[in-house]
Design a protein around this motif. Structure first.
Motif, mmCIF file in Angstrom:
data_model
loop_
_atom_site.group_PDB
_atom_site.id
_atom_site.type_symbol
_atom_site.label_atom_id
_atom_site.label_comp_id
_atom_site.label_asym_id
_atom_site.label_seq_id
_atom_site.Cartn_x
_atom_site.Cartn_y
_atom_site.Cartn_z
ATOM 1 N N GLU A 119 5.897 10.398 2.924
ATOM 2 C CA GLU A 119 5.296 11.061 4.075
ATOM 3 C C GLU A 119 5.262 10.186 5.325
ATOM 4 O O GLU A 119 4.855 10.652 6.389
ATOM 5 C CB GLU A 119 3.867 11.484 3.716
ATOM 6 C CG GLU A 119 3.802 12.462 2.541
ATOM 7 C CD GLU A 119 2.379 12.759 2.125
ATOM 8 O OE1 GLU A 119 1.459 12.150 2.707
ATOM 9 O OE2 GLU A 119 2.177 13.598 1.222
ATOM 10 N N ARG A 120 5.627 8.930 5.225
ATOM 11 C CA ARG A 120 5.549 8.047 6.395
ATOM 12 C C ARG A 120 6.555 8.485 7.462
ATOM 13 O O ARG A 120 7.730 8.711 7.177
ATOM 14 C CB ARG A 120 5.820 6.604 5.984
ATOM 15 C CG ARG A 120 4.833 6.074 4.940
ATOM 16 C CD ARG A 120 4.958 4.578 4.809
ATOM 17 N NE ARG A 120 4.229 4.077 3.661
ATOM 18 C CZ ARG A 120 2.915 3.860 3.625
ATOM 19 N NH1 ARG A 120 2.203 4.110 4.709
ATOM 20 N NH2 ARG A 120 2.335 3.402 2.527
ATOM 21 N N GLU A 149 0.847 -1.191 0.000
ATOM 22 C CA GLU A 149 0.000 0.000 0.000
ATOM 23 C C GLU A 149 0.881 1.238 0.000
ATOM 24 O O GLU A 149 1.801 1.353 0.817
ATOM 25 C CB GLU A 149 -0.917 0.015 1.220
ATOM 26 C CG GLU A 149 -1.849 1.219 1.256
ATOM 27 C CD GLU A 149 -2.815 1.173 2.435
ATOM 28 O OE1 GLU A 149 -3.293 2.241 2.847
ATOM 29 O OE2 GLU A 149 -3.088 0.058 2.932
ATOM 30 N N THR A 150 0.634 2.159 -0.923
ATOM 31 C CA THR A 150 1.388 3.402 -1.013
ATOM 32 C C THR A 150 0.760 4.449 -0.091
ATOM 33 O O THR A 150 -0.370 4.280 0.372
ATOM 34 C CB THR A 150 1.409 3.912 -2.467
ATOM 35 O OG1 THR A 150 0.083 3.887 -3.009
ATOM 36 C CG2 THR A 150 2.307 3.032 -3.329
ATOM 37 N N ILE A 200 4.590 0.787 1.598
ATOM 38 C CA ILE A 200 5.767 1.137 0.809
ATOM 39 C C ILE A 200 5.627 2.593 0.375
ATOM 40 O O ILE A 200 4.552 3.188 0.477
ATOM 41 C CB ILE A 200 5.946 0.234 -0.429
ATOM 42 C CG1 ILE A 200 4.790 0.426 -1.419
ATOM 43 C CG2 ILE A 200 6.080 -1.228 -0.032
ATOM 44 C CD1 ILE A 200 5.003 -0.243 -2.756
ATOM 45 N N GLY A 201 6.721 3.171 -0.093
ATOM 46 C CA GLY A 201 6.692 4.542 -0.579
ATOM 47 C C GLY A 201 7.227 4.611 -2.001
ATOM 48 O O GLY A 201 7.405 3.596 -2.667
ATOM 49 N N ILE A 202 7.481 5.825 -2.452
ATOM 50 C CA ILE A 202 8.038 6.027 -3.786
ATOM 51 C C ILE A 202 9.530 6.311 -3.677
ATOM 52 O O ILE A 202 10.354 5.666 -4.288
ATOM 53 C CB ILE A 202 7.320 7.187 -4.506
ATOM 54 C CG1 ILE A 202 5.815 6.935 -4.547
ATOM 55 C CG2 ILE A 202 7.873 7.356 -5.909
ATOM 56 C CD1 ILE A 202 5.414 5.638 -5.218
ATOM 57 N N VAL A 230 16.872 8.886 4.176
ATOM 58 C CA VAL A 230 17.070 10.332 4.310
ATOM 59 C C VAL A 230 15.761 10.943 4.782
ATOM 60 O O VAL A 230 14.678 10.400 4.540
ATOM 61 C CB VAL A 230 17.505 10.986 2.985
ATOM 62 C CG1 VAL A 230 18.871 10.498 2.550
ATOM 63 C CG2 VAL A 230 16.477 10.736 1.894
ATOM 64 N N PRO A 231 15.811 12.093 5.445
ATOM 65 C CA PRO A 231 14.574 12.754 5.877
ATOM 66 C C PRO A 231 13.782 13.252 4.671
ATOM 67 O O PRO A 231 14.349 13.537 3.613
ATOM 68 C CB PRO A 231 15.075 13.937 6.719
ATOM 69 C CG PRO A 231 16.487 13.642 7.037
ATOM 70 C CD PRO A 231 17.007 12.810 5.915
ATOM 71 N N PRO A 232 12.465 13.368 4.819
ATOM 72 C CA PRO A 232 11.670 13.950 3.737
ATOM 73 C C PRO A 232 11.982 15.430 3.597
ATOM 74 O O PRO A 232 12.030 16.167 4.586
ATOM 75 C CB PRO A 232 10.224 13.721 4.197
ATOM 76 C CG PRO A 232 10.306 13.616 5.682
ATOM 77 C CD PRO A 232 11.633 12.991 5.979
#
Length: 465
Positions: free
Chosen positions: A433-434, A368-369, A425-427, A442-444
Motif C-alpha cells: 500500500e505504500r 516496519e511493515t 518494507i512491504g510484502i 509494479v503498481p499495486p
C-alpha cells in the motif's frame, strides 16, 4: 502505533470444546457474562486483555496460540489473491478478510483453491498450453505447491516427527555423537555407509544396501543427509502415517512431502528441541555459536529457530526466508504476523538482498511493515560450493527475524536504537500500500492509478485513493 484488535472466536470455541465446558461454565471461569462470551466466540467482539489473562491463569494457555496461526496466513494469502485484477471492483476490506479467516477458515481455503485454479487456467491459456484439452487434466495445485502449503499451514511444526527426532538424539550416550549412533543403527539394518569423492550429495543403493555420502560436502550437510536416510530407514511407519493424515492429492505430492518429513526428522535429531531451545537462550540466539555447538550450518540453525512452536514450550516467534540471486523466495516460513507472498519475490528494500554484496557478514535491519508492526531482521549470504574446481557454486541469502518486542533477547540487537528509525518494507509490490516507494517494481493491483503526462516523480504514475 495503533494496537490491532484480537478476534479469535474459532480458537475460543476450540479451547472450550477441548475442555468439554459449556458456555456458561467457561464464561464464569473467564469472569465474563454469557452474552459477552457468545459475542467473542462469534467474533462480534474482540478478545479482551482480561480474558487473555484469565485463559493463561485459569487454564495455563499459551496465549500466543490466539495471536499467530492459520488465520494470519489465510488473511495474507487472501489479500494477495484479491489483488488480482479480476477482483478490482469487488475486493472486500481487511476487516472482512479477518472475519472470514477466523469464522470460516474452510471457506477461505476453498476460495484460495478456486483462485489458484483460475490463475493456473489463465496462465495456461496465455501461453497457449494445450493441457486443458488433454484427457485427465485438472486444475490442481502443483505437487510442490501442495506440499509447501501443507507445511505452511502446519506452522512448519510436525509434533510427532519433532519428538521422534528428539527421542533419537537423547539415545546418544555421553561422548557419542548422533552421527556415530546413526551409522550404528544403519549398520544394524544392514546398511553400510561410505564417503566417496562424487558430486552426488547422497545416494542410496537399495540393491547393495549401501549409502554413499559425498566427501566434498561440508560436514553439516553430510550429517544432515545421514540423518535423512536414517529417517527413511527407521521412521518409515511414522512418516507414512503422517502422510496418510495429510491426504495429498497426487503420488508426486506425497513423495515430495515424504522427503520434507525426512528432512524434518533430520533437523530435529541434529538440533533436538529442548536442548536446542536452552542453548539458544543461553547464547542469546547467536547463530554462529549454535552452529558450532550442534555441528550444524547457519542456515540449519536459522530454519530450526523458525520451527520452535511446540505447544506449551514455544520459543520466540521467528520468520525465516531464503532467496536466490534473482530475489525469488525458495524457502519461507513465519511464526510471526509477517507472511510472505506466495508468488514472486521479496520486497527490494529488505536487507536480505544486500546480503549478497557483503559475503560472510551479518546485516541487521530495523524494519516496519505497512500494518505498523516492527521487526528486527538479520540477513546473511549462504554459499554452497560443490567442492571441486569449476563445480557450480549455489548462492543464497537467508533472513531471520522477530517482532521488535523480542529483540532484546537476541545478541544482534545490542547497540541498536530500538526506538529509533525503522525502514519501511512491504510484502510484495503487487499488494503493497505504500505510495512513495522509490523501489516499487509494479503498481499495486488493488489501487487505481493516475497518469499525468506533464509530470514525473519517483514513478511514472500516482497511486490514487
Amino acid at each position: 502505533m495503533a494496537t490491532q484488535k484480537l478476534y479469535a472466536g474459532v480458537k475460543l470455541r476450540e479451547i472450550r470444546g477441548r475442555l468439554a465446558l459449556t458456555q456458561k461454565v467457561f464464561a464464569d471461569k473467564l469472569g465474563v457474562s454469557l452474552p459477552y462470551l457468545n459475542q467473542m466466540e462469534n467474533n462480534n467482539r474482540p478478545v479482551s486483555a482480561g480474558v487473555v489473562l484469565a485463559l493463561a491463569q485459569e487454564f495455563g494457555l499459551d496465549v500466543t496460540e490466539l495471536t499467530v496461526g492459520e488465520s494470519e496466513r489465510l488473511v495474507s494469502d487472501m489479500r494477495e489473491a484479491l489483488a488480482d485484477p479480476v477482483f478490482t471492483a469487488t475486493a472486500p476490506g481487511l476487516a472482512d478478510l479477518r472475519l472470514a479467516a477466523s469464522n470460516a477458515p474452510a471457506f477461505a481455503r476453498a476460495f484460495l483453491d478456486l483462485h489458484r485454479a483460475y490463475r493456473q487456467s489463465h496462465e495456461r491459456l496465455a501461453s497457449l498450453d494445450e493441457a486443458l484439452g488433454r484427457e485427465g487434466t485438472s486444475l490442481k495445485p502443483s505437487p510442490w505447491e501442495e506440499v509447501r502449503d501443507f507445511f505452511h499451514y502446519c506452522d512448519n511444526y510436525i509434533d510427532s516427527v519433532d519428538r521422534a527426532g528428539e527421542a533419537f538424539a537423547s539415545q546418544a550416550s555421553a561422548g557419542k555423537d548422533v552421527v556415530i549412533l546413526a551409522e550404528e543403527l544403519l549398520k544394524n539394518h544392514g546398511v553400510s555407509v561410505q564417503y566417496s569423492d562424487n558430486s552426488e550429495i547422497r545416494h542410496y543403493d537399495p540393491r547393495l544396501r549401501r549409502l554413499h555420502l559425498s566427501a566434498r560436502a561440508h560436514s553439516p550437510t553430510r550429517r544432515f543427509q545421514l540423518l535423512h536416510q536414517l529417517a527413511l530407514m527407521t521412521q518409515n511407519g511414522l512418516l507414512e502415517a503422517t502422510l496418510d493424515l495429510a491426504r495429498f492429492s497426487t503420488p508426486e505430492a506425497r513423495d515430495i512431502a515424504k522427503i520434507g518429513l525426512a528432512n524434518y526428522f533430520a533437523g530435529a535429531a541434529l538440533l533436538p528441541y529442548r536442548a536446542f531451545q536452552e542453548a539458544a537462550k543461553e547464547t542469546r540466539y547467536d547463530l554462529e555459536r549454535l552452529a558450532d555447538l550442534f555441528g550444524a550450518s547457519i542456515e540449519q540453525v536459522a530454519h530450526r529457530l523458525s520451527t520452535m512452536q511446540r505447544p506449551g514450550a514455544k520459543g520466540i516467534p521467528f520468520f525465516f526466508v531464503r532467496v536466490d540471486q534473482a530475489g525469488t523466495i525458495t524457502k519461507r516460513h513465519s511464526a510471526t504476523r509477517l507472511q510472505f507472498a506466495r508468488f514472486g519475490g521479496a520486497c527490494p528494500l529488505w536487507n536480505v538482498h544486500a546480503a549478497f554484496e557483503t559475503p560472510g557478514k551479518f546485516l541487521r535491519q530495523l524494519a516496519e511493515t505497512p500494518d505498523g508492526v516492527r521487526y528486527l531482521c538479520l540477513a546473511r549470504d549462504i554459499s554452497k560450493p560443490a567442492g571441486a574446481y569449476l563445480a557450480p557454486v549455489r548462492r543464497y541469502a537467508i533472513c531471520l527475524g522477530c517482532e521488535v518486542q523480542h529483540a532484546h533477547e537476541l545478541v544482534y540487537a545490542d547497540g541498536l536504537d530500538l526506538k529509533g528509525r525503522f525502514e519501511p518494507i512491504g510484502i510484495s509490490c503487487r499488494i503493497c500500500e505504500r505510495r512513495d516507494c522509490h523501489q516499487r517494481s509494479v503498481p499495486p493491483l488493488e489501487r487505481r492509478l493516475k497518469v499525468d503526462p506533464d509530470r514525473r516523480g519517483l514513478l511514472p504514475y500516482e497511486i490514487a485513493d
